[in-house]
Write a protein that holds these residues in place. Sequence first.
Motif, mmCIF file in Angstrom:
data_model
loop_
_atom_site.group_PDB
_atom_site.id
_atom_site.type_symbol
_atom_site.label_atom_id
_atom_site.label_comp_id
_atom_site.label_asym_id
_atom_site.label_seq_id
_atom_site.Cartn_x
_atom_site.Cartn_y
_atom_site.Cartn_z
ATOM 1 N N UNK A 1 -7.523 5.644 -7.521
ATOM 2 C CA UNK A 1 -6.516 6.009 -6.520
ATOM 3 C C UNK A 1 -5.336 5.044 -6.550
ATOM 4 N N UNK A 2 -4.143 5.604 -6.582
ATOM 5 C CA UNK A 2 -2.894 4.838 -6.577
ATOM 6 C C UNK A 2 -2.184 5.060 -5.244
ATOM 7 N N UNK A 3 -1.714 3.990 -4.651
ATOM 8 C CA UNK A 3 -0.929 4.077 -3.423
ATOM 9 C C UNK A 3 0.557 4.075 -3.744
ATOM 10 N N UNK A 4 1.239 5.145 -3.416
ATOM 11 C CA UNK A 4 2.678 5.256 -3.649
ATOM 12 C C UNK A 4 3.409 4.843 -2.381
ATOM 13 N N UNK B 1 -3.762 0.152 1.285
ATOM 14 C CA UNK B 1 -4.872 -0.655 0.773
ATOM 15 C C UNK B 1 -6.080 -0.613 1.700
ATOM 16 N N UNK B 2 -5.861 -0.875 2.991
ATOM 17 C CA UNK B 2 -6.975 -1.036 3.914
ATOM 18 C C UNK B 2 -7.549 0.293 4.409
ATOM 19 N N UNK B 3 -6.683 1.273 4.638
ATOM 20 C CA UNK B 3 -7.134 2.552 5.188
ATOM 21 C C UNK B 3 -7.349 3.611 4.113
ATOM 22 N N UNK B 4 -6.384 3.719 3.206
ATOM 23 C CA UNK B 4 -6.456 4.747 2.170
ATOM 24 C C UNK B 4 -7.247 4.314 0.938
ATOM 25 N N UNK B 5 -7.524 3.021 0.815
ATOM 26 C CA UNK B 5 -8.370 2.527 -0.267
ATOM 27 C C UNK B 5 -7.738 2.593 -1.639
ATOM 28 N N UNK B 6 -6.441 2.328 -1.739
ATOM 29 C CA UNK B 6 -5.764 2.368 -3.035
ATOM 30 C C UNK B 6 -6.165 1.174 -3.895
ATOM 31 N N UNK B 7 -6.322 1.415 -5.180
ATOM 32 C CA UNK B 7 -6.641 0.362 -6.150
ATOM 33 C C UNK B 7 -5.417 -0.501 -6.436
ATOM 34 N N UNK B 8 -4.249 0.126 -6.521
ATOM 35 C CA UNK B 8 -2.994 -0.583 -6.757
ATOM 36 C C UNK B 8 -1.902 0.108 -5.965
ATOM 37 N N UNK C 1 1.906 -9.540 1.861
ATOM 38 C CA UNK C 1 0.544 -9.052 2.105
ATOM 39 C C UNK C 1 -0.124 -8.639 0.801
ATOM 40 N N UNK C 2 0.571 -7.902 -0.041
ATOM 41 C CA UNK C 2 -0.022 -7.416 -1.285
ATOM 42 C C UNK C 2 -0.402 -8.567 -2.201
ATOM 43 N N UNK C 3 0.408 -9.622 -2.198
ATOM 44 C CA UNK C 3 0.057 -10.798 -3.002
ATOM 45 C C UNK C 3 -1.194 -11.470 -2.462
ATOM 46 N N UNK C 4 -1.254 -11.664 -1.156
ATOM 47 C CA UNK C 4 -2.415 -12.322 -0.552
ATOM 48 C C UNK C 4 -3.691 -11.515 -0.744
ATOM 49 N N UNK C 5 -3.557 -10.196 -0.795
ATOM 50 C CA UNK C 5 -4.714 -9.327 -0.970
ATOM 51 C C UNK C 5 -5.111 -9.171 -2.440
ATOM 52 N N UNK C 6 -4.286 -9.709 -3.347
ATOM 53 C CA UNK C 6 -4.601 -9.620 -4.775
ATOM 54 C C UNK C 6 -4.464 -8.227 -5.349
ATOM 55 N N UNK C 7 -3.578 -7.438 -4.760
ATOM 56 C CA UNK C 7 -3.396 -6.044 -5.192
ATOM 57 C C UNK C 7 -2.303 -5.968 -6.257
ATOM 58 N N UNK C 8 -2.553 -5.324 -7.383
ATOM 59 C CA UNK C 8 -1.494 -5.146 -8.381
ATOM 60 C C UNK C 8 -0.367 -4.288 -7.817
ATOM 61 N N UNK D 1 -10.857 -3.726 -12.826
ATOM 62 C CA UNK D 1 -10.763 -4.437 -11.560
ATOM 63 C C UNK D 1 -9.299 -4.785 -11.366
ATOM 64 N N UNK D 2 -8.964 -5.153 -10.160
ATOM 65 C CA UNK D 2 -7.568 -5.537 -9.920
ATOM 66 C C UNK D 2 -7.178 -6.730 -10.778
ATOM 67 N N UNK D 3 -8.087 -7.690 -10.922
ATOM 68 C CA UNK D 3 -7.752 -8.858 -11.718
ATOM 69 C C UNK D 3 -7.664 -8.531 -13.202
ATOM 70 N N UNK D 4 -8.510 -7.630 -13.691
ATOM 71 C CA UNK D 4 -8.420 -7.285 -15.110
ATOM 72 C C UNK D 4 -7.095 -6.605 -15.416
ATOM 73 N N UNK D 5 -6.595 -5.791 -14.476
ATOM 74 C CA UNK D 5 -5.294 -5.170 -14.692
ATOM 75 C C UNK D 5 -4.201 -6.226 -14.734
ATOM 76 N N UNK D 6 -4.204 -7.130 -13.759
ATOM 77 C CA UNK D 6 -3.162 -8.167 -13.698
ATOM 78 C C UNK D 6 -3.212 -9.048 -14.943
ATOM 79 N N UNK D 7 -4.410 -9.491 -15.302
ATOM 80 C CA UNK D 7 -4.550 -10.387 -16.451
ATOM 81 C C UNK D 7 -4.142 -9.696 -17.746
ATOM 82 N N UNK D 8 -4.598 -8.484 -17.961
ATOM 83 C CA UNK D 8 -4.338 -7.811 -19.225
ATOM 84 C C UNK D 8 -2.903 -7.313 -19.358
ATOM 85 N N UNK D 9 -2.351 -6.819 -18.258
ATOM 86 C CA UNK D 9 -0.964 -6.356 -18.330
ATOM 87 C C UNK D 9 -0.009 -7.522 -18.558
ATOM 88 N N UNK D 10 -0.389 -8.700 -18.072
ATOM 89 C CA UNK D 10 0.450 -9.885 -18.279
ATOM 90 C C UNK D 10 0.453 -10.321 -19.738
#
Length: 419
Positions: free
Chosen positions: A48-51, A110-117, A131-138, A347-356
Amino acid sequence: MRRESVIRRVRIAASSLGALLLGFGLLSIPSAGAASASAPGVTATTVKVGILGDLTGPAASTFQDAPQAIEARFKQINAAGGVNGRKITWTVADTTSSPSGAETAAKDLVQTQGAFLVAPDSALLFGGAPYLNQAGVPVLGYPVDGPEWYEQPNTNMFAFSGNDSPSIPGYTDGGFWKSLGAKKVSFVASNTPSSTSGINPFKDDMAKDGLSVCDDYVVPLGAVSFTTYALGFKTAGCDAAECSCVLSSSLAMSTALRQQGLTDVKLVYAAGPDNQIYASSADEAAAKGAYFVGGNYSTPGGKAMLAGLKKYDPSYAGGVPDLATSSGWEVANLVIEGLQVAGKNPTRQSLITNLRQVTGWTDDGLLPAAVSFVHFGVAPATECSTYTQFVNNKFVPYPKSGKPFCGKLIPGSGTPPAT
């Protein structure tokens, strides 16, 4: 298409609006096992993607079309089987054109709709960025709202245009102005920090290209009175101008210059091509012969995007896409890239790490030059832009080949490029 210099210029309209509203490690290895529910927003068959968009309020006039374009690209990839065996689902939240609304929308996604990014195409994303940075959300989107996309600690944020410096580095123009025969260029800025901060880099750019800035002129946001400007332009002997403003101001500038008998000057509209020009014969006349940053869809990547919009976006009526439609498609392209490199069980971290780690990204052929996501916060060594010209009431590539103009980073301007 357009590149980072285009985004800087387009950022004028969006972040000027934002200013007005404010009152002014190691590469991870994808799992070889079966797909599973590996992170929030991820199931064995979906992700799920949050737009995040500006659907209501003042910013909606520019950005409300973006979610439809993002959804269209997702529909296209889903029809082809999805990403790593998963279909993309999505949910949309409205910033209501305010920073606090952006924070509320980000938390809802993130909190209600459960978006991955989160995929923002918004002039107000900066309100939700902490907020998105503190939550570790891509966060994968359009860097039009401010410099936080390139500032520490926001390494969770990725702009579809690649890396840049949070300052505004200067670049040579790659021969664009000389190709027009310009010698003395006027620079018009809106009275917002994002626009006026471009004055000095523009002067440096012109000096490096052997040109001069005959004047710089600051106008209110959305100004349509340019009589005084046109008189000064004529007195100073200027022969070209770039309006770092919204479309209405650019058209008013052109009209005022023509009323002074200055029909041969070269004019550049930084806000890019827009079908709104066809709203009246007066606007069509004002834009006659003007050059627009971006809007070249004659490339294979551009043609593919237009075909995809026509098939999957019912709001797209054909012709030159508006700013939000074109940027929305590019945001979706980056989301797809991020999900691909994140692995079979992301995972959120695998996306951040690999895309970087990604270099040589072309945005499905929409970029005139490949970009990198390595070296966060560092300006690229070169920067390319494409242009279109309004000729015979049509937007056509300039030059006819559609070849981009590529300039070099001016030493001492912005963060030096990595070697």
